[in-house]
Scaffold this active site. Structure first.
Site, mmCIF file in Angstrom:
data_model
loop_
_atom_site.group_PDB
_atom_site.id
_atom_site.type_symbol
_atom_site.label_atom_id
_atom_site.label_comp_id
_atom_site.label_asym_id
_atom_site.label_seq_id
_atom_site.Cartn_x
_atom_site.Cartn_y
_atom_site.Cartn_z
ATOM 1 C CG HIS A 266 41.680 86.586 57.272
ATOM 2 N ND1 HIS A 266 41.100 85.837 58.276
ATOM 3 C CD2 HIS A 266 42.902 86.039 57.083
ATOM 4 C CE1 HIS A 266 41.939 84.888 58.656
ATOM 5 N NE2 HIS A 266 43.040 84.979 57.950
ATOM 6 C CD GLU A 267 45.257 87.017 54.203
ATOM 7 O OE1 GLU A 267 46.293 87.083 54.899
ATOM 8 O OE2 GLU A 267 44.577 85.968 54.113
ATOM 9 C CG HIS A 270 47.156 87.464 59.085
ATOM 10 N ND1 HIS A 270 47.449 86.714 60.211
ATOM 11 C CD2 HIS A 270 46.272 86.718 58.365
ATOM 12 C CE1 HIS A 270 46.763 85.571 60.155
ATOM 13 N NE2 HIS A 270 46.036 85.552 59.064
ATOM 14 C CD GLU A 296 43.791 82.592 60.963
ATOM 15 O OE1 GLU A 296 44.889 82.949 60.509
ATOM 16 O OE2 GLU A 296 42.769 82.483 60.253
HETATM 17 ZN ZN ZN Z 1 44.833 83.920 58.444
#
Ligand code: ZN
Length: 503
Positions: A266-267, A270, A296
């Site tokens: 997830h990170e 980003h 996101e």
């Molecule tokens: Zn996030």
């Protein structure tokens, strides 16, 4: 001064503002990773100083005069030029900063600091009564804040605009109503099936291996370690100090594999966005994601559409088995794939699966609108929360700790604007992945072979390199040829989970 030197002057001023933001971010990163507890008081003072200096530079009347002088030229610059985009963004931020008196900002920050401290005590104690007066004041201050924007048609509008510029309460409400209508029956159908067995994830996994296997996947996706690093933090996050220094953090838990691994993916999503911004935007306020929702969308795309796909598991699962032979060696791929995509009615948003996650967000969004409208009193919030969880998710929190107190958002920032981006991001992730799949017919086979360069390059070309040059809506339209749609996301969920649960 001619226009070129005026633009150069503007860029210098904006870069200084941006550098103060980055310096604050370094301090925050350090506080969340390595700072010893004894540093807290001085760090608070140092961060407050940087925030004040940044605010002063943003409020400098000379910046306002410069923007006024450049205004007539702005229209003659090509819309997609960095100079024009910088002017648009600076105008917006300057105007916004002028609206809210500094004394009000100080009062708000002071109050939120106290509110956050109360929440930290209240959540483990399951003590809503403790935070209630703070939250009542936060709602009141949020309404006062919104009143500085009299053109807003809803008190949540200024907050939504701050994080997802171009959207407002009415547009988000309409999209969420459509989404909820389609999600509730889908969740009902999926949870009526026997639940997936996820016991393979709930074993003891050596933390060193968790750390390195997460980083291995992250680098395969294209996270550039010359311009990044990974550290541990209690709440995983990504932070960026420049295009050349984009960091991620992760949290390791010995007793559950998926927590660290998927939060790392997830990170990483980003971080790929921030590392993919065009180098010529470095140091300008355009070097960053277009909006909270768009950011996101990229974390979710890499975490879920890639990381939780069957194709990715076919490629990566043997590596996981190799890293954890005792835990996963005899677990079939299919069992693992079902386990990481288990759908269940649950209480906690951050632990929720892809399908139910958005229902958690929509509950919060609706409740915060009701609070801001004065339709719901803070004293009735815990019961309103339980009622919505019952009707939308079919569960009832046994305590406020696992109910209305679970998220910090309403306790450390104004009420409004903070939640919608999570679900907008999920929707956009599917729409953008669809467009990438149309442009790259070999994408599923690429993922199966562990080839992510084509996807990352397509995303860089169509999304990342633009940074904040365009609004999220403009970026989405340029990348996909469509405005925000509910359909691609619902189609994605129905197809994937229909297959998994045979419904
Ligand atoms: Zn996030």
């Amino acid at each position: 001064m001619d226009i070129q030197s005026q633009i150069a002057d503007l860029k210098t001023r904006l870069t200084e503002i941006e550098d103060l933001r980055s310096a604050s971010a370094v301090l925050s990163w350090d506080r969340a990773t390595y700072m010893p507890p004894g540093g807290a008081a001085a760090r608070g003072r140092q961060s407050a100083l940087l925030a004040r200096l940044r605010q002063e530079k943003l409020n400098d009347p000379a910046l306002g005069r410069l923007l006024d002088a450049l205004q007539p030229h702005g229209e003659s610059l090509p819309y997609d030029s960095a100079a024009a985009a910088m002017l648009r963004l600076a105008r917006r931020e300057y105007d916004r900063a002028q609206r809210v008196p500094p004394a009000f900002v100080a009062q708000l920050h002071q109050h939120l600091g106290e509110s956050f401290a109360a929440w930290r005590q209240a959540r483990p104690e399951n003590n809503f009564a403790l935070v209630r007066p703070y939250l009542e004041k936060t709602v009141e201050l949020s309404r006062q804040y919104a009143a500085f924007f009299p053109e807003a048609t809803h008190p949540a509008d200024p907050f939504i605009e701050q994080f997802d510029y171009g959207l407002n309460t009415a547009t988000v409400r309409a999209v969420f109503a459509e989404l909820r209508q389609q999600l509730v029956p889908l969740v009902q159908a999926l949870t009526a099936q026997p639940p997936a067995d996820d016991s393979c994830l709930l074993q003891t996994f050596p933390m060193d291996q968790q750390w390195s296997i997460g980083l291995e996947a992250s680098q395969l996706f294209g996270y550039d370690m010359n311009r990044g690093r990974q550290d541990q933090a209690p709440h995983p996050f990504m932070t960026s100090f420049s295009i050349g220094d984009v960091r991620i953090t992760t949290r390791l838990r010995a007793d559950v594999f998926s927590d660290a691994f998927y939060s790392t993916l997830h990170e990483t999503g980003h971080a790929l966005y921030e590392q993919g911004v065009a180098p010529e935007l470095e140091g300008t306020p355009l070097a960053g994601g277009a909006s909270a929702g768009m950011h996101e969308s990229q974390s979710r795309l890499w975490e879920n559409l890639v990381g939780r796909s069957r194709a990715f598991c076919e490629f990566f699962y043997p590596r996981l088995q190799h890293a954890f032979p005792a835990q996963l060696g005899t677990v079939p791929l299919d069992t693992f794939y079902r386990a990481i995509n288990k759908v269940q009615r649950s209480l906690i948003r951050t632990d929720a699966d892809e399908v139910t996650y958005n229902l958690h967000v929509i509950v919060r969004f609706d409740l915060e609108l009701a609070l801001l409208e004065g339709q719901l009193a803070v004293r009735d919030l815990p019961e309103a929360w339980r009622a919505r969880y019952q009707s939308d998710l079919g569960v009832r929190a046994p305590s406020d700790s696992d109910g209305v107190l679970q998220d910090m958002h309403w306790f450390y920032s104004p009420v409004g604007g903070r939640f919608q981006g999570y679900t907008l991001g999920n929707m956009m992730s599917a729409q953008i992945f669809d467009a990438a799949s149309r442009a790259l017919p070999s994408l599923p086979a690429d993922i199966q072979r562990g080839q992510f360069t084509g996807l990352r390059q397509w995303l860089t070309e169509n999304v990342y390199r633009h940074g904040k040059k365009f609004t999220a809506a403009e970026t989405l339209h340029r990348a996909t040829g469509q405005p925000l749609q509910v359909a691609p996301y619902i189609r994605y969920l129905r197809q994937k989970y229909g297959e998994l649960y045979a419904v």
